[in-house]
Design a protein around this motif. Structure first.
Motif, PDB file in Angstrom:
ATOM      1  N   UNK A 134      -6.875 -34.289 -14.317  1.00 37.22           N
ATOM      2  CA  UNK A 134      -7.185 -33.672 -15.706  1.00 37.22           C
ATOM      3  C   UNK A 134      -7.560 -34.652 -16.738  1.00 37.22           C
ATOM      4  N   UNK A 135      -7.084 -35.832 -16.618  1.00 38.29           N
ATOM      5  CA  UNK A 135      -7.385 -36.906 -17.459  1.00 38.29           C
ATOM      6  C   UNK A 135      -8.801 -37.135 -17.424  1.00 38.29           C
ATOM      7  N   UNK A 136      -9.269 -37.438 -16.219  1.00 44.26           N
ATOM      8  CA  UNK A 136     -10.987 -37.751 -15.945  1.00 44.26           C
ATOM      9  C   UNK A 136     -11.778 -36.601 -16.464  1.00 44.26           C
ATOM     10  N   UNK A 137     -11.482 -35.271 -16.362  1.00 39.90           N
ATOM     11  CA  UNK A 137     -12.112 -34.125 -17.153  1.00 39.90           C
ATOM     12  C   UNK A 137     -11.991 -34.338 -18.663  1.00 39.90           C
ATOM     13  N   UNK A 138     -10.726 -34.533 -18.896  1.00 46.30           N
ATOM     14  CA  UNK A 138     -10.459 -34.567 -20.471  1.00 46.30           C
ATOM     15  C   UNK A 138     -11.072 -35.692 -21.185  1.00 46.30           C
ATOM     16  N   UNK A 139     -11.239 -36.711 -20.609  1.00 50.41           N
ATOM     17  CA  UNK A 139     -11.938 -37.998 -21.331  1.00 50.41           C
ATOM     18  C   UNK A 139     -13.504 -37.870 -20.903  1.00 50.41           C
ATOM     19  N   UNK A 140     -13.957 -36.995 -20.374  1.00 49.85           N
ATOM     20  CA  UNK A 140     -15.329 -37.029 -20.116  1.00 49.85           C
ATOM     21  C   UNK A 140     -16.065 -36.245 -21.287  1.00 49.85           C
ATOM     22  N   UNK A 141     -16.859 -36.870 -22.264  1.00 55.66           N
ATOM     23  CA  UNK A 141     -17.455 -35.847 -23.233  1.00 55.66           C
ATOM     24  C   UNK A 141     -18.086 -35.011 -23.155  1.00 55.66           C
ATOM     25  N   UNK A 142     -18.728 -34.854 -21.933  1.00 56.22           N
ATOM     26  CA  UNK A 142     -19.523 -33.542 -21.675  1.00 56.22           C
ATOM     27  C   UNK A 142     -18.697 -32.654 -21.341  1.00 56.22           C
ATOM     28  N   UNK A 143     -17.498 -32.268 -20.909  1.00 55.07           N
ATOM     29  CA  UNK A 143     -16.861 -31.355 -20.614  1.00 55.07           C
ATOM     30  C   UNK A 143     -15.959 -30.773 -21.777  1.00 55.07           C
ATOM     31  N   UNK A 144     -16.409 -29.509 -21.937  1.00 51.71           N
ATOM     32  CA  UNK A 144     -15.994 -28.732 -23.068  1.00 51.71           C
ATOM     33  C   UNK A 144     -14.621 -28.233 -23.049  1.00 51.71           C
ATOM     34  N   UNK A 145     -14.354 -27.799 -21.826  1.00 54.81           N
ATOM     35  CA  UNK A 145     -12.890 -27.351 -21.392  1.00 54.81           C
ATOM     36  C   UNK A 145     -12.289 -27.464 -20.191  1.00 54.81           C
ATOM     37  N   UNK A 146     -11.276 -27.547 -19.683  1.00 54.44           N
ATOM     38  CA  UNK A 146     -10.920 -27.522 -18.246  1.00 54.44           C
ATOM     39  C   UNK A 146      -9.820 -26.609 -18.139  1.00 54.44           C
ATOM     40  N   UNK A 147     -10.207 -25.826 -17.292  1.00 54.14           N
ATOM     41  CA  UNK A 147      -9.120 -24.699 -16.651  1.00 54.14           C
ATOM     42  C   UNK A 147      -8.519 -25.000 -15.207  1.00 54.14           C
ATOM     43  N   UNK A 148      -7.169 -25.015 -15.068  1.00 48.65           N
ATOM     44  CA  UNK A 148      -6.574 -25.345 -13.932  1.00 48.65           C
ATOM     45  C   UNK A 148      -5.872 -23.953 -13.361  1.00 48.65           C
ATOM     46  N   UNK A 149      -6.210 -23.700 -12.213  1.00 50.89           N
ATOM     47  CA  UNK A 149      -5.488 -22.484 -11.535  1.00 50.89           C
ATOM     48  C   UNK A 149      -4.209 -23.029 -10.665  1.00 50.89           C
ATOM     49  N   UNK A 150      -3.057 -22.603 -11.003  1.00 51.41           N
ATOM     50  CA  UNK A 150      -1.958 -22.864 -10.294  1.00 51.41           C
ATOM     51  C   UNK A 150      -1.215 -21.566  -9.673  1.00 51.41           C
ATOM     52  N   UNK A 151      -0.370 -21.650  -8.666  1.00 49.87           N
ATOM     53  CA  UNK A 151       0.404 -20.618  -8.123  1.00 49.87           C
ATOM     54  C   UNK A 151       1.116 -19.789  -9.325  1.00 49.87           C
ATOM     55  N   UNK A 152       1.329 -18.580  -9.181  1.00 51.90           N
ATOM     56  CA  UNK A 152       2.224 -17.652 -10.027  1.00 51.90           C
ATOM     57  C   UNK A 152       3.585 -18.219 -10.217  1.00 51.90           C
ATOM     58  N   UNK A 153       4.119 -18.929  -9.029  1.00 51.32           N
ATOM     59  CA  UNK A 153       5.386 -19.387  -8.823  1.00 51.32           C
ATOM     60  C   UNK A 153       5.565 -21.088  -9.259  1.00 51.32           C
ATOM     61  N   UNK A 154       4.498 -21.685  -9.734  1.00 51.25           N
ATOM     62  CA  UNK A 154       4.432 -23.143  -9.789  1.00 51.25           C
ATOM     63  C   UNK A 154       5.588 -23.561 -10.939  1.00 51.25           C
ATOM     64  N   UNK A 155       6.295 -24.452 -10.113  1.00 49.89           N
ATOM     65  CA  UNK A 155       7.401 -25.019 -11.351  1.00 49.89           C
ATOM     66  C   UNK A 155       7.183 -26.550 -11.638  1.00 49.89           C
ATOM     67  N   UNK A 156       6.051 -27.013 -11.630  1.00 45.93           N
ATOM     68  CA  UNK A 156       5.824 -28.368 -11.836  1.00 45.93           C
ATOM     69  C   UNK A 156       4.697 -28.688 -12.922  1.00 45.93           C
ATOM     70  N   UNK A 157       3.976 -27.473 -13.290  1.00 44.17           N
ATOM     71  CA  UNK A 157       3.022 -27.956 -14.192  1.00 44.17           C
ATOM     72  C   UNK A 157       3.370 -28.165 -15.383  1.00 44.17           C
ATOM     73  N   UNK A 158       4.527 -27.131 -16.005  1.00 44.36           N
ATOM     74  CA  UNK A 158       4.680 -27.236 -17.527  1.00 44.36           C
ATOM     75  C   UNK A 158       5.275 -28.567 -17.877  1.00 44.36           C
TER      76      UNK A 158
END
Ligand code: CTP
Ligand code: MG
Length: 232
Positions: free
Chosen positions: A40-64
Protein backbone atom coordinates in the motif's frame (compact mmCIF):
# COMPACT_ATOMS: atom_id res chain seq x y z
CA UNK A 1 -11.21 14.15 -23.24
CA UNK A 2 -9.50 13.79 -19.87
CA UNK A 3 -6.39 11.63 -20.01
CA UNK A 4 -6.75 8.18 -18.47
CA UNK A 5 -5.80 7.83 -14.82
CA UNK A 6 -4.00 4.95 -13.13
CA UNK A 7 -5.61 3.02 -10.27
CA UNK A 8 -4.19 0.18 -8.19
CA UNK A 9 -6.32 -2.81 -7.20
CA UNK A 10 -4.79 -5.14 -4.60
CA UNK A 11 -6.37 -8.56 -4.04
CA UNK A 12 -5.65 -9.32 -0.37
CA UNK A 13 -8.41 -11.77 0.53
CA UNK A 14 -6.42 -14.99 0.49
CA UNK A 15 -5.87 -17.29 3.46
CA UNK A 16 -2.17 -17.90 2.89
CA UNK A 17 -2.61 -21.66 3.34
CA UNK A 18 0.80 -22.57 1.94
CA UNK A 19 2.51 -20.13 4.30
CA UNK A 20 0.77 -21.73 7.27
CA UNK A 21 1.28 -18.69 9.50
CA UNK A 22 -1.02 -17.73 12.39
CA UNK A 23 -2.60 -15.00 10.30
CA UNK A 24 -3.13 -14.62 6.54
CA UNK A 25 0.33 -13.99 5.08
CA UNK A 26 -0.48 -10.46 3.87
CA UNK A 27 -0.60 -9.48 7.55
CA UNK A 28 2.76 -10.99 8.50
CA UNK A 29 5.38 -8.48 9.61
CA UNK A 30 8.31 -8.24 7.19
CA UNK A 31 11.24 -5.97 7.94
CA UNK A 32 9.20 -4.06 10.52
CA UNK A 33 6.02 -3.53 8.51
CA UNK A 34 3.08 -5.76 7.55
CA UNK A 35 3.43 -7.30 4.09
CA UNK A 36 0.32 -5.55 2.82
CA UNK A 37 1.49 -2.18 4.17
CA UNK A 38 4.67 -2.40 2.09
CA UNK A 39 2.47 -2.74 -0.98
CA UNK A 40 0.00 0.00 0.00
CA UNK A 41 2.85 2.42 0.78
CA UNK A 42 4.56 1.73 -2.54
CA UNK A 43 1.40 2.63 -4.46
CA UNK A 44 0.52 5.53 -2.16
CA UNK A 45 3.94 7.13 -2.67
CA UNK A 46 3.87 6.60 -6.43
CA UNK A 47 2.86 9.98 -7.89
CA UNK A 48 1.27 8.41 -10.96
CA UNK A 49 -1.30 6.39 -9.00
CA UNK A 50 -4.59 8.25 -8.50
CA UNK A 51 -5.98 5.91 -5.83
CA UNK A 52 -5.57 2.39 -4.46
CA UNK A 53 -8.36 -0.12 -3.78
CA UNK A 54 -7.67 -3.17 -1.64
CA UNK A 55 -10.00 -6.17 -1.55
CA UNK A 56 -10.08 -8.08 1.74
CA UNK A 57 -12.33 -10.83 3.03
CA UNK A 58 -15.70 -9.82 4.53
CA UNK A 59 -14.48 -11.33 7.81
CA UNK A 60 -11.09 -9.62 7.76
CA UNK A 61 -10.10 -8.75 11.32
CA UNK A 62 -6.73 -7.13 10.58
CA UNK A 63 -7.06 -4.35 8.02
CA UNK A 64 -8.70 -1.73 10.23
CA UNK A 65 -6.01 -1.90 12.86
CA UNK A 66 -3.30 -1.92 10.20
CA UNK A 67 -4.68 1.24 8.59
CA UNK A 68 -5.38 3.01 11.89
CA UNK A 69 -1.64 3.33 12.30
CA UNK A 70 -1.20 4.71 8.77
CA UNK A 71 -2.96 8.06 8.63
CA UNK A 72 -1.01 9.02 5.50
CA UNK A 73 -3.09 6.42 3.61
CA UNK A 74 -6.48 7.84 4.67
CA UNK A 75 -7.34 9.54 1.37
CA UNK A 76 -5.20 7.29 -0.78
CA UNK A 77 -6.63 3.82 -0.01
CA UNK A 78 -10.18 2.41 -0.06
CA UNK A 79 -10.91 -0.98 1.52
CA UNK A 80 -13.45 -3.25 -0.14
CA UNK A 81 -14.70 -6.02 2.18
CA UNK A 82 -15.74 -8.36 -0.63
CA UNK A 83 -13.13 -11.01 -1.11
CA UNK A 84 -14.23 -13.97 -3.21
CA UNK A 85 -13.50 -17.69 -3.09
CA UNK A 86 -10.68 -17.26 -5.62
CA UNK A 87 -8.26 -14.50 -6.59
CA UNK A 88 -10.17 -14.13 -9.86
CA UNK A 89 -13.43 -13.51 -7.96
CA UNK A 90 -11.78 -11.11 -5.50
CA UNK A 91 -10.43 -9.00 -8.38
CA UNK A 92 -13.80 -9.02 -10.12
CA UNK A 93 -15.58 -7.98 -6.90
CA UNK A 94 -13.07 -5.15 -6.55
CA UNK A 95 -13.68 -3.96 -10.10
CA UNK A 96 -17.44 -3.94 -9.47
CA UNK A 97 -17.07 -2.01 -6.21
CA UNK A 98 -14.88 0.69 -7.78
CA UNK A 99 -17.07 1.25 -10.84
CA UNK A 100 -18.45 4.66 -9.82
CA UNK A 101 -15.00 6.10 -9.26
CA UNK A 102 -13.33 4.89 -12.43
CA UNK A 103 -13.90 5.58 -16.13
CA UNK A 104 -13.97 2.79 -18.70
CA UNK A 105 -10.72 4.00 -20.23
CA UNK A 106 -8.79 4.39 -16.98
CA UNK A 107 -5.98 1.94 -16.33
CA UNK A 108 -6.15 -0.56 -13.47
CA UNK A 109 -2.92 -2.04 -12.12
CA UNK A 110 -3.81 -5.30 -10.35
CA UNK A 111 -1.09 -6.28 -7.89
CA UNK A 112 -0.84 -9.20 -5.43
CA UNK A 113 -0.64 -8.25 -1.78
CA UNK A 114 1.85 -11.12 -1.59
CA UNK A 115 4.48 -9.28 -3.71
CA UNK A 116 5.90 -6.74 -1.24
CA UNK A 117 9.10 -6.30 -3.25
CA UNK A 118 7.43 -4.07 -5.84
CA UNK A 119 9.10 -0.66 -6.21
CA UNK A 120 8.09 2.72 -7.52
CA UNK A 121 10.62 2.19 -10.32
CA UNK A 122 8.90 -1.00 -11.47
CA UNK A 123 5.49 0.71 -11.44
CA UNK A 124 6.97 3.50 -13.60
CA UNK A 125 8.55 1.02 -15.98
CA UNK A 126 5.23 -0.79 -16.48
CA UNK A 127 3.24 2.41 -16.96
CA UNK A 128 5.79 3.85 -19.39
CA UNK A 129 5.80 0.68 -21.49
CA UNK A 130 2.05 0.10 -21.53
CA UNK A 131 0.23 3.43 -21.32
CA UNK A 132 0.08 3.90 -25.09
CA UNK A 133 -0.65 0.23 -25.80
CA UNK A 134 -3.98 -0.91 -27.20
CA UNK A 135 -4.23 -4.03 -25.06
CA UNK A 136 -2.27 -3.58 -21.83
CA UNK A 137 0.51 -5.60 -20.25
CA UNK A 138 2.22 -7.08 -17.26
CA UNK A 139 5.52 -7.38 -15.49
CA UNK A 140 7.17 -10.73 -16.12
CA UNK A 141 10.62 -12.30 -15.97
CA UNK A 142 12.31 -14.36 -18.67
CA UNK A 143 12.73 -17.92 -17.38
CA UNK A 144 16.38 -18.80 -16.75
CA UNK A 145 16.14 -22.41 -15.54
CA UNK A 146 15.94 -25.43 -17.82
CA UNK A 147 12.37 -26.65 -17.55
CA UNK A 148 11.20 -30.26 -17.30
CA UNK A 149 7.69 -31.59 -17.65
CA UNK A 150 7.20 -34.38 -15.09
CA UNK A 151 4.94 -37.42 -15.33
CA UNK A 152 2.80 -39.11 -12.68
CA UNK A 153 5.83 -41.12 -11.46
CA UNK A 154 7.93 -38.03 -10.94
CA UNK A 155 10.13 -38.73 -13.96
CA UNK A 156 11.01 -36.41 -16.78
CA UNK A 157 8.61 -36.67 -19.65
CA UNK A 158 10.12 -33.85 -21.67
CA UNK A 159 12.41 -30.87 -21.54
CA UNK A 160 10.49 -27.74 -22.38
CA UNK A 161 12.30 -25.14 -24.48
CA UNK A 162 12.57 -22.06 -22.30
CA UNK A 163 13.58 -19.64 -25.08
CA UNK A 164 10.40 -17.69 -25.18
CA UNK A 165 9.05 -18.44 -21.71
CA UNK A 166 8.34 -15.76 -19.14
CA UNK A 167 7.15 -16.09 -15.55
CA UNK A 168 4.21 -13.74 -14.99
CA UNK A 169 4.37 -11.25 -12.14
CA UNK A 170 2.12 -8.37 -11.17
CA UNK A 171 1.13 -5.55 -11.55
CA UNK A 172 -0.91 -6.47 -14.59
CA UNK A 173 -2.28 -3.35 -16.21
CA UNK A 174 -5.39 -3.14 -18.36
CA UNK A 175 -8.12 -0.59 -19.06
CA UNK A 176 -11.04 -0.85 -16.66
CA UNK A 177 -13.82 -1.84 -19.09
CA UNK A 178 -11.73 -4.36 -21.00
CA UNK A 179 -10.45 -5.98 -17.82
CA UNK A 180 -13.89 -6.27 -16.31
CA UNK A 181 -15.34 -7.79 -19.48
CA UNK A 182 -12.43 -10.23 -19.75
CA UNK A 183 -12.76 -11.44 -16.15
CA UNK A 184 -16.55 -11.70 -16.41
CA UNK A 185 -16.28 -13.89 -19.48
CA UNK A 186 -13.26 -16.01 -18.58
CA UNK A 187 -13.33 -19.39 -16.94
CA UNK A 188 -11.37 -19.42 -13.67
CA UNK A 189 -7.94 -17.86 -14.34
CA UNK A 190 -4.97 -17.21 -12.06
CA UNK A 191 -4.03 -13.86 -13.55
CA UNK A 192 -5.63 -10.99 -15.45
CA UNK A 193 -3.53 -11.50 -18.57
CA UNK A 194 -5.00 -15.01 -19.07
CA UNK A 195 -8.49 -13.55 -19.18
CA UNK A 196 -7.39 -10.93 -21.72
CA UNK A 197 -5.67 -13.64 -23.79
CA UNK A 198 -8.92 -15.63 -23.81
CA UNK A 199 -10.45 -12.71 -25.74
CA UNK A 200 -7.82 -13.26 -28.43
CA UNK A 201 -5.67 -10.28 -27.35
CA UNK A 202 -1.93 -10.29 -26.67
CA UNK A 203 -0.78 -8.42 -23.54
CA UNK A 204 2.65 -6.81 -23.60
CA UNK A 205 5.46 -8.38 -21.56
CA UNK A 206 7.51 -5.87 -19.58
CA UNK A 207 10.61 -7.01 -17.71
CA UNK A 208 9.98 -7.16 -13.95
CA UNK A 209 12.48 -8.00 -11.22
CA UNK A 210 13.39 -11.04 -9.12
CA UNK A 211 12.69 -8.96 -5.98
CA UNK A 212 9.04 -8.76 -7.04
CA UNK A 213 8.53 -12.49 -6.40
CA UNK A 214 5.38 -13.84 -4.72
CA UNK A 215 5.90 -14.68 -1.06
CA UNK A 216 4.23 -18.09 -0.88
CA UNK A 217 6.11 -20.55 1.36
CA UNK A 218 7.77 -20.13 4.77
CA UNK A 219 11.22 -20.21 3.17
CA UNK A 220 10.35 -17.14 1.04
CA UNK A 221 10.16 -14.91 4.11
CA UNK A 222 13.88 -14.50 4.70
CA UNK A 223 14.56 -13.47 1.10
CA UNK A 224 11.67 -10.99 1.11
CA UNK A 225 13.03 -9.42 4.30
CA UNK A 226 16.49 -9.17 2.80
CA UNK A 227 15.16 -7.11 -0.12
CA UNK A 228 12.92 -4.97 2.07
CA UNK A 229 15.62 -4.28 4.67
CA UNK A 230 17.97 -3.30 1.89
CA UNK A 231 15.54 -0.50 1.00
CA UNK A 232 15.38 1.00 4.44
N1 CTP B 1 -6.25 -13.68 -3.08
C1 CTP B 1 -7.51 -13.06 -2.96
N2 CTP B 1 -8.64 -13.81 -2.85
C2 CTP B 1 -8.57 -15.17 -2.85
C3 CTP B 1 -7.31 -15.81 -2.99
C4 CTP B 1 -6.16 -15.03 -3.10
O1 CTP B 1 -7.57 -11.83 -2.95
N3 CTP B 1 -9.69 -15.87 -2.71
C5 CTP B 1 -5.04 -12.84 -3.15
C6 CTP B 1 -4.04 -13.15 -2.04
O2 CTP B 1 -4.38 -12.44 -0.85
C7 CTP B 1 -2.72 -12.71 -2.66
C8 CTP B 1 -2.94 -12.93 -4.16
O3 CTP B 1 -4.33 -13.11 -4.35
O4 CTP B 1 -2.45 -11.35 -2.44
C9 CTP B 1 -2.11 -14.09 -4.68
O5 CTP B 1 -2.60 -15.29 -4.12
P1 CTP B 1 -1.73 -16.36 -3.32
O6 CTP B 1 -0.29 -16.00 -3.32
O7 CTP B 1 -2.13 -17.72 -3.80
O8 CTP B 1 -2.25 -16.13 -1.81
P2 CTP B 1 -3.17 -17.06 -0.94
O9 CTP B 1 -4.28 -17.59 -1.78
O10 CTP B 1 -3.53 -16.29 0.27
O11 CTP B 1 -2.17 -18.23 -0.52
P3 CTP B 1 -2.44 -19.81 -0.63
O12 CTP B 1 -2.78 -20.08 -2.07
O13 CTP B 1 -1.16 -20.42 -0.18
O14 CTP B 1 -3.61 -20.08 0.31
MG1 MG C 1 -3.88 -18.88 -3.47
Amino acid sequence: MTPPRFFALIPAAGAGARMGAECPKQYMPLAGKLMLMHVLDTFAFSPKIAHTFVVVSAEDGYIEEALSGAKHLDDRVTVIFEGGATRHQSVLNGLMAMRDQVADGDWVLVHDAARPGLTDGLIDRLIEAVQSDEVGGLLALPVVDTLKRGDAEGRVQATVARDSLWAAQTPQMFRYALLRRALEQAREVTDEASAIEALGLRPKLVEGSPRNFKVTLPHDVALAELHLKGDA
